[in-house]
Design an enzyme around this catalytic site. Structure first.
Site, PDB file in Angstrom:
ATOM      1  N   LYS A  53       0.839  -1.205   0.000  1.00 22.03           N
ATOM      2  CA  LYS A  53       0.000   0.000   0.000  1.00 22.03           C
ATOM      3  C   LYS A  53       0.872   1.252   0.000  1.00 22.03           C
ATOM      4  O   LYS A  53       0.630   2.197  -0.756  1.00 22.03           O
ATOM      5  CB  LYS A  53      -0.928  -0.003   1.225  1.00 22.03           C
ATOM      6  CG  LYS A  53      -2.060  -1.007   1.082  1.00 22.03           C
ATOM      7  CD  LYS A  53      -2.807  -1.250   2.382  1.00 22.03           C
ATOM      8  CE  LYS A  53      -3.817  -2.385   2.198  1.00 22.03           C
ATOM      9  NZ  LYS A  53      -4.385  -2.889   3.444  1.00 22.03           N
ATOM     10  N   GLN A  97      -3.895  -1.469   9.798  1.00 25.37           N
ATOM     11  CA  GLN A  97      -3.945  -2.813   9.208  1.00 25.37           C
ATOM     12  C   GLN A  97      -4.556  -3.821  10.184  1.00 25.37           C
ATOM     13  O   GLN A  97      -4.193  -3.879  11.357  1.00 25.37           O
ATOM     14  CB  GLN A  97      -2.522  -3.252   8.801  1.00 25.37           C
ATOM     15  CG  GLN A  97      -2.480  -4.543   8.026  1.00 25.37           C
ATOM     16  CD  GLN A  97      -3.180  -4.475   6.666  1.00 25.37           C
ATOM     17  OE1 GLN A  97      -3.038  -3.504   5.921  1.00 25.37           O
ATOM     18  NE2 GLN A  97      -3.957  -5.501   6.336  1.00 25.37           N
ATOM     19  N   ASP A 120     -10.820   3.241   4.461  1.00 26.19           N
ATOM     20  CA  ASP A 120     -11.186   1.818   4.412  1.00 26.19           C
ATOM     21  C   ASP A 120     -12.702   1.637   4.513  1.00 26.19           C
ATOM     22  O   ASP A 120     -13.216   0.551   4.290  1.00 26.19           O
ATOM     23  CB  ASP A 120     -10.556   1.082   5.611  1.00 26.19           C
ATOM     24  CG  ASP A 120      -9.366   0.225   5.196  1.00 26.19           C
ATOM     25  OD1 ASP A 120      -9.249  -0.072   3.998  1.00 26.19           O
ATOM     26  OD2 ASP A 120      -8.580  -0.142   6.094  1.00 26.19           O
TER      27      ASP A 120
END
Ligand code: NAP
Length: 296
Positions: A53, A97, A120
Site C-alpha cells: 500500500k 492494518q 477503508d
C-alpha cells in the site's frame, strides 16, 4: 468459455487515472493527497500488505507515511497516534492494518479515526452512509472494486439476481449494500448466503451474478453455477503445492477450471479482485483530499 475479467489491467487503468488526478490537484491547488498506514506487530502477511500500500501510494504521486509499532503497543498509545494523524493536514486517509494484536480493541480504533479520513470505510458513520446510498462518504475497497470491475466490463447488475456467498463486514455485507442500491450500476436483487444457509448450491444455481467471499479454497464448483452467470471470486487462499517455488499457490473460492466452462464472465485468482482493493483505497484517499480542500 467465460470472458476473463482482467483485474490487473483495470486496476492499472484506475491507478493511472488516480495519478493523473493527483498531479492535477498538485498543479492547480498545491495539495498532495496523503495516506498513513499503521501496523501494530510483525504479522508477515500484514507487513506485505502495508508495504504494498505504501509503495503504490508513492508511485501514484501521493504522500505516504508508514507507522510500524511494536507488537506490545497499548491501546492508549495507538489511539494517541490516530489522534495525531486525525489532526495532521498532510494526511487525508488513515488505515490501521487488520488484524491488530489481541490487546487492541479494534472497534475502538475504528471509532477513533476521523470519518473524513476513514478511507477503508470501516467507521459506522461511513458504513451507514453507504447503506443509505449517500455518495459523499467512502465505499469499502474490495466490494467497491468488484462494482468497478463489473462497470468497466459492461456488466450491468440492474434487474439481475446477485447471490453473495459470505456475510463479513469487510466483503459480504457491503457487497450486498452496493449491489442493491437504487443507483446506476447497481439495482440488483440480492441473496446473501453464509455458513448457516442450508442448500447453498441451490441459491448459487439461481445467481445471474455470483460473488464468492467465504475463504474456502475452490468451494464453488461447476455444478453450483448457472450457465452464463457472472462469477466474481473474492477469495484468496493458500494451498500447498510442492511444485511451486514457495511451496504453495494462491487459489480463490471458485474452482476456476470447472466454472470458466459455464460462466459468461469470471475473475481469476490472482489478478482479479485482488489488485482492485489497493486501487480503490487510493481512489478513496484522493476523494478524501478533494473533500478536505474543496477545490472547485
Ligand atoms: P470471513 O470474515 O472469514 O467471512 C467468511 C464468510 O463466509 C462468513 O460470512 C462465513 O459465514 C461464510 N462461510 C464460511 N464457510 C462457509 C460455507 N461453507 N458456506 C457458506 N458460507 C460460509 O472472510 P472475509 O474477510 O469476508 O474474506 C473472504 C475471502 O475473501 C477470504 O479468502 C479472504 O482472504 C478474501 N479477501 C480478499 C480480499 C481482496 O482484496 N481480494 C479482501 C478481503 C478478503 P458465517 O458468517 O456464518 O461465519
Amino acid at each position: 468459455m467465460a470472458n476473463l475479467i482482467d483485474g490487473k489491467r483495470i486496476a492499472a487503468e484506475i491507478n493511472a487515472e488516480t495519478a493523473g488526478a493527483v498531479a492535477e490537484l498538485g498543479c492547480r491547488h498545491g495539495v498532495q493527497p496523503g495516506l498513513a498506514v499503521v501496523l501494530v506487530g510483525q504479522n508477515p502477511a500484514s507487513q506485505v500488505y502495508v508495504n504494498m500500500k505504501a509503495k503504490r501510494t508513492l508511485e501514484l504521486g501521493m504522500y505516504s507515511e508508514k507507522h510500524e509499532l511494536p507488537a506490545d503497543t497499548g491501546q492508549t498509545e495507538l489511539l494517541a497516534l490516530i489522534d495525531k494523524l486525525n489532526c495532521d493536514p498532510k494526511i487525508h486517509g488513515i488505515l490501521v492494518q487488520s488484524p491488530p494484536p489481541p490487546q487492541i480493541d479494534e472497534r475502538q480504533v475504528v471509532l477513533a479515526i476521523d470519518p473524513g479520513k476513514d478511507v477503508d470505510c470501516f467507521h459506522p458513520f461511513n458504513v451507514g452512509k453507504m447503506l443509505i446510498g449517500d455518495q459523499d462518504g467512502f465505499f469499502p475497497c474490495t466490494p467497491y472494486g468488484v462494482m468497478v470491475l463489473m462497470q468497466r466490463c459492461g456488466i450491468d447488475p440492474s434487474g439481475r439476481h446477485a447471490v453473495i456467498a459470505g456475510r463479513s463486514n469487510i466483503v459480504g455485507k457491503p457487497m450486498m449494500a452496493l449491489l442493491m442500491q437504487k443507483a446506476a450500476g447497481a439495482n440488483a436483487t440480492v441473496t446473501v448466503c453464509h455458513s448457516r444457509t442450508p442448500d447453498i448450491r441451490e441459491h448459487c444455481l439461481r445467481a445471474d451474478i455470483l460473488v464468492a467471499a467465504i475463504g474456502k479454497p475452490e468451494f464453488i464448483g461447476g455444478d453450483m453455477v448457472k450457465p452464463g452467470a457472472v462469477v466474481i471470486d473474492v477469495g484468496i487462499n493458500r494451498i500447498e503445492d510442492a511444485a511451486a517455488k514457495r511451496g504453495y499457490r494462491l487459489v480463490g473460492d471458485v474452482a476456476f477450471e470447472q466454472v470458466e466452462k459455464k460462466a459468461s464472465w469470471i475473475t481469476p485468482v490472482p489478478g482479479g479482485v485482488g489488485p482492485m482493493t489497493i486501487a480503490m483505497l487510493l481512489q478513496n484517499t484522493l476523494k478524501a483530499c478533494r473533500a478536505s480542500c474543496s477545490p472547485d
